[in-house]
Design an enzyme around this catalytic site. Structure first.
Site, PDB file in Angstrom:
ATOM      1  N   GLY A   1      69.018   2.267  -1.006  1.00  0.00           N
ATOM      2  CA  GLY A   1      68.379   1.904   0.265  1.00  0.00           C
ATOM      3  C   GLY A   1      67.056   1.208   0.047  1.00  0.00           C
ATOM      4  CB  ALA A   2      64.372   1.703  -2.438  1.00  0.00           C
TER       5      ALA A   2
ATOM      6  N   GLY B   1      35.858  12.515  18.200  1.00  0.00           N
ATOM      7  CA  GLY B   1      36.636  12.765  19.410  1.00  0.00           C
ATOM      8  C   GLY B   1      37.567  11.598  19.686  1.00  0.00           C
ATOM      9  N   GLY B   2      37.867  11.410  20.981  1.00  0.00           N
ATOM     10  CA  GLY B   2      38.779  10.337  21.368  1.00  0.00           C
ATOM     11  C   GLY B   2      38.253   8.964  20.993  1.00  0.00           C
TER      12      GLY B   2
HETATM   13  C1  HXC Z   1      24.881  11.603  25.176  1.00  0.00           C
HETATM   14  C2  HXC Z   1      24.221  11.707  22.994  1.00  0.00           C
HETATM   15  C3  HXC Z   1      25.551  11.890  22.576  1.00  0.00           C
HETATM   16  C4  HXC Z   1      26.560  11.931  23.577  1.00  0.00           C
HETATM   17  C5  HXC Z   1      24.311  11.876  20.833  1.00  0.00           C
HETATM   18  N1  HXC Z   1      23.499  11.701  21.868  1.00  0.00           N
HETATM   19  N2  HXC Z   1      25.585  12.009  21.238  1.00  0.00           N
HETATM   20  N3  HXC Z   1      23.905  11.559  24.275  1.00  0.00           N
HETATM   21  N4  HXC Z   1      26.174  11.773  24.858  1.00  0.00           N
HETATM   22  N5  HXC Z   1      27.842  12.075  23.268  1.00  0.00           N
HETATM   23  C6  HXC Z   1      22.054  11.515  21.846  1.00  0.00           C
HETATM   24  C7  HXC Z   1      21.292  12.773  21.479  1.00  0.00           C
HETATM   25  O1  HXC Z   1      21.060  13.540  22.621  1.00  0.00           O
HETATM   26  C8  HXC Z   1      20.018  12.184  20.902  1.00  0.00           C
HETATM   27  O2  HXC Z   1      19.226  11.756  21.966  1.00  0.00           O
HETATM   28  C9  HXC Z   1      20.491  10.924  20.208  1.00  0.00           C
HETATM   29  O3  HXC Z   1      21.754  10.613  20.798  1.00  0.00           O
HETATM   30  C10 HXC Z   1      20.689  11.107  18.727  1.00  0.00           C
HETATM   31  O4  HXC Z   1      21.489  12.250  18.525  1.00  0.00           O
HETATM   32  P1  HXC Z   1      21.110  13.351  17.433  1.00  0.00           P
HETATM   33  O5  HXC Z   1      21.979  14.514  17.710  1.00  0.00           O
HETATM   34  O6  HXC Z   1      19.642  13.557  17.400  1.00  0.00           O
HETATM   35  O7  HXC Z   1      21.527  12.600  16.109  1.00  0.00           O
HETATM   36  P2  HXC Z   1      22.182  13.207  14.799  1.00  0.00           P
HETATM   37  O8  HXC Z   1      21.467  14.441  14.384  1.00  0.00           O
HETATM   38  O9  HXC Z   1      22.247  12.084  13.826  1.00  0.00           O
HETATM   39  O10 HXC Z   1      23.660  13.629  15.222  1.00  0.00           O
HETATM   40  C11 HXC Z   1      24.578  12.665  15.637  1.00  0.00           C
HETATM   41  C12 HXC Z   1      25.850  13.325  16.206  1.00  0.00           C
HETATM   42  C13 HXC Z   1      25.424  14.343  17.335  1.00  0.00           C
HETATM   43  C14 HXC Z   1      26.575  14.063  15.097  1.00  0.00           C
HETATM   44  C15 HXC Z   1      26.719  12.220  16.715  1.00  0.00           C
HETATM   45  O11 HXC Z   1      24.536  13.667  18.239  1.00  0.00           O
HETATM   46  C16 HXC Z   1      26.597  14.842  18.087  1.00  0.00           C
HETATM   47  O12 HXC Z   1      27.310  15.758  17.659  1.00  0.00           O
HETATM   48  N6  HXC Z   1      26.816  14.275  19.288  1.00  0.00           N
HETATM   49  C17 HXC Z   1      27.862  14.712  20.160  1.00  0.00           C
HETATM   50  C18 HXC Z   1      29.184  14.278  19.617  1.00  0.00           C
HETATM   51  C19 HXC Z   1      30.266  14.605  20.580  1.00  0.00           C
HETATM   52  O13 HXC Z   1      30.714  15.737  20.680  1.00  0.00           O
HETATM   53  N7  HXC Z   1      30.594  13.608  21.386  1.00  0.00           N
HETATM   54  C20 HXC Z   1      31.558  13.727  22.452  1.00  0.00           C
HETATM   55  C21 HXC Z   1      32.900  13.592  21.744  1.00  0.00           C
HETATM   56  S1  HXC Z   1      34.152  13.705  22.880  1.00  0.00           S
HETATM   57  P3  HXC Z   1      17.614  11.744  21.884  1.00  0.00           P
HETATM   58  O14 HXC Z   1      17.191  11.289  23.237  1.00  0.00           O
HETATM   59  O15 HXC Z   1      17.197  13.130  21.565  1.00  0.00           O
HETATM   60  O16 HXC Z   1      17.271  10.781  20.799  1.00  0.00           O
HETATM   61  C22 HXC Z   1      34.510  12.158  23.181  1.00  0.00           C
HETATM   62  C23 HXC Z   1      35.608  12.030  24.139  1.00  0.00           C
HETATM   63  C24 HXC Z   1      36.105  10.629  24.141  1.00  0.00           C
HETATM   64  O17 HXC Z   1      33.947  11.262  22.682  1.00  0.00           O
HETATM   65  C25 HXC Z   1      37.451  10.654  24.736  1.00  0.00           C
HETATM   66  C26 HXC Z   1      38.027   9.297  24.737  1.00  0.00           C
HETATM   67  C27 HXC Z   1      39.451   9.355  25.125  1.00  0.00           C
END
Ligand code: HXC
Length: 513
Positions: free
Chosen positions: A403-404, A169-170
């Site tokens: 140009g290069a 994501g971001g």
């Molecule tokens: C809160 C999160 C989290 C998140 C993971 N966890 N991502 N908690 N917010 N974004 C937590 C899980 O609940 C879990 O907690 C622990 O971290 C480990 O995650 P798992 O899923 O068990 O690990 P894994 O199977 O290795 O998968 C990792 C992962 C997946 C691929 C990163 O967790 C995932 O898809 N997370 C969400 C990614 C996402 O969409 N993020 C938001 C992106 S948008 P427990 O307690 O069970 O251990 C964004 C916007 C930013 O970032 C904008 C900026 C401008």
């Protein structure tokens, strides 16, 4: 007092354990180290000093041992690398997946500010699920604060991102705003939208690794500059990179005692093939000119028709930029324009002199290139070199057409000295293209058009495709024996070591993007 010390110790222990034994084991099973293990591994032994150990979100009751997210999922502080101060953060995937909430971001911002105030490089180890979903817009604000600092600190201190897990994501944009991105095979990936969203929106099926793994971003997208087989190799490359850099834009890079090239300079005469259409590896040339024959490539796997990287000449760090005739005949295209211009700007920000080796037939022709915006991408190189005020020396090895020729830092763009080998061909265009325009009628009318074409090509080559016309105008300072290249570079760079150049004051230019 003893009670208080015990309380302190217990609280600290909880934080040091991060997400606990089970999650640490999971991390190891994935081939990844924990945040603290990583910091221990890459900083000088015992040098890490933590900042903000007890930072916590939602402080309802600080009298208990209830710490829901130890360290807020990130370890921050400073330490030394080869004795030089650096500021660091390492996201702790064992705590809420290293996700970024308000106080997680605040910890990172604190070390970013300290790094800028103290003129030390800033290194971030990324291993995070992105914005902490439960903290909603506070997470987004946290990212905004980081992006802002990445930008303000750009060109002030080197900023380096190490991706050692997910970056989605971001969240990818902080690394993208930093100077260099390192990735590790199999365990790191970066993308804006993951495979599931892509499948839902476009129907394309792709694995996370193929979409945003280390190979993808090093070879195809150019988002990453370095690729390592494992975390250990990654830290080794990171240390090597830092050894070439100053700590900030007011300092010079460390000078390292000089070692002569280990590969012989005598080879240089024969390295560039006499046949202008034959390729060769320009790295073989670079290695025969720089200290210890050591050349540290940046973006090695991306846009291979250009080569950029760091080396030392007489102990001084230099940025090397070269065309690579082994790929696409060394033509400049969209990706190599991005690669070169970004590197040139980095060197200029951080007082690193530049040496450019030129063997370029031109910009790459093609509909794809024109549609892709080779005009605006190619303009980046012109802008970057013209903007640069660090010492700059160019060496034309063979072709320097059109140009290069200008783009590869001709004197007119700002090279302080330009040298040419006797094999240099400096002209508006290559002989084949030129005679098709200026001798087309004579060739058509000739009894033997092919023979006439060959004669005209030879005539053109002799008359125009040499270094002496440019040297006669003073645009080439000297035509040199290839074997003497190192000696000329050492003298030229030494003469430029106190170079100072002032430019008109402005807020900033409008770099073509
Ligand atoms: C809160 C999160 C989290 C998140 C993971 N966890 N991502 N908690 N917010 N974004 C937590 C899980 O609940 C879990 O907690 C622990 O971290 C480990 O995650 P798992 O899923 O068990 O690990 P894994 O199977 O290795 O998968 C990792 C992962 C997946 C691929 C990163 O967790 C995932 O898809 N997370 C969400 C990614 C996402 O969409 N993020 C938001 C992106 S948008 P427990 O307690 O069970 O251990 C964004 C916007 C930013 O970032 C904008 C900026 C401008």
């Amino acid at each position: 007092m003893e009670d208080k010390l015990n309380f302190l110790q217990q609280r600290r222990n909880i934080i040091l354990q991060g997400g606990g034994t089970e999650r640490i084991e999971d991390q190891h099973k994935k081939g990844k180290q924990t945040a603290r293990e990583r910091l221990e591994q890459f900083l000088d032994p015992g040098s890490f000093t933590e900042v903000g150990t007890f930072v916590q979100g939602g402080l309802e009751d600080a009298s208990t041992m209830d710490i829901p997210l130890p360290g807020e999922g990130v370890v921050t502080g400073y330490g030394t690398l080869d004795g030089r101060l650096v500021y660091v953060f390492a996201q702790d995937f064992t705590v809420s997946g290293g996700s970024l909430g308000e106080m997680h971001a605040a910890k990172i911002c604190r070390v970013m500010d300290l790094a800028a105030q103290n003129g030390a490089p800033f290194i971030g180890i990324n291993d995070s699920g992105g914005a902490r979903i439960q903290e909603g817009v506070m997470s987004l604000d946290g990212y905004g604060n980081i992006f802002f600092r990445n930008t303000v600190n750009s060109g002030v201190i080197p900023q380096i991102s190490v991706i050692m897990g997910p970056s989605a994501g971001g969240a990818v944009y902080s690394p993208a705003l930093t100077d260099f991105v390192f990735m590790v095979d199999n365990t790191s990936y970066m993308f804006i939208t993951g495979p599931q969203v892509i499948k839902a929106v476009t129907g394309e099926e792709v694995s996370p690794g193929k979409l945003g793994g280390a190979a993808t971003h090093n070879e195809i997208s150019g988002v990453a500059h370095f690729r390592a087989r494992d975390e250990q190799e990654c830290f080794m490359l990171l240390k090597k990179l830092l050894s070439y850099l100053p700590s900030n834009n007011l300092n010079n890079a460390p000078v390292v005692p000089t070692a002569e090239p280990t590969l012989p300079a005598e080879d240089l005469v024969n390295l560039v093939p006499a046949d202008p259409n034959r390729g060769y590896d320009v790295v073989d040339v670079i290695k025969r000119v720089v200290d210890g024959s050591e050349f540290f490539q940046v973006h090695e796997h991306f846009a291979k028709n250009a080569v950029v990287g760091f080396a030392r000449i007489a102990g001084q760090s230099v940025g090397i930029i070269a065309n690579q005739p082994k790929f696409l005949a060394g033509c400049l295209d969209i990706n190599s324009s991005d690669k070169i211009s970004r590197f040139v700007r980095f060197c200029d920000c951080f007082n690193i002199p530049m040496v450019t080796f030129v063997d370029v037939p031109g910009y790459l022709p093609g509909v794809h290139q024109e549609y892709g915006g080779i005009i605006r991408h190619g303009a980046k190189i012109l802008y970057a070199y013209s903007e640069a005020t660090v010492p700059q020396v160019s060496v034309i090895l063979r072709k320097a057409y059109g140009g290069a020729y200008i783009a590869m830092n001709a004197r007119s763009l700002g090279a302080d000295y330009a040298f040419a080998w006797p094999t240099a061909e400096i002209a508006v265009m290559g002989p084949e293209g030129a005679i098709n325009i200026i001798n087309r009628r004579e060739i058509e009318k000739a009894e033997n058009p092919e023979g006439e074409r060959k004669n005209k090509v030879n005539e053109y080559r002799q008359k125009f495709a040499n270094p002496y016309i440019a040297a006669a105008r003073g645009w080439i300072d000297d035509v040199i024996d290839p074997g003497d290249t190192r000696r000329h570079l050492i003298r030229a760079l030494d003469s430029l070591k106190d170079k100072f150049e002032d430019r008109p004051r402005k807020k900033h230019g409008n770099f073509p993007v």
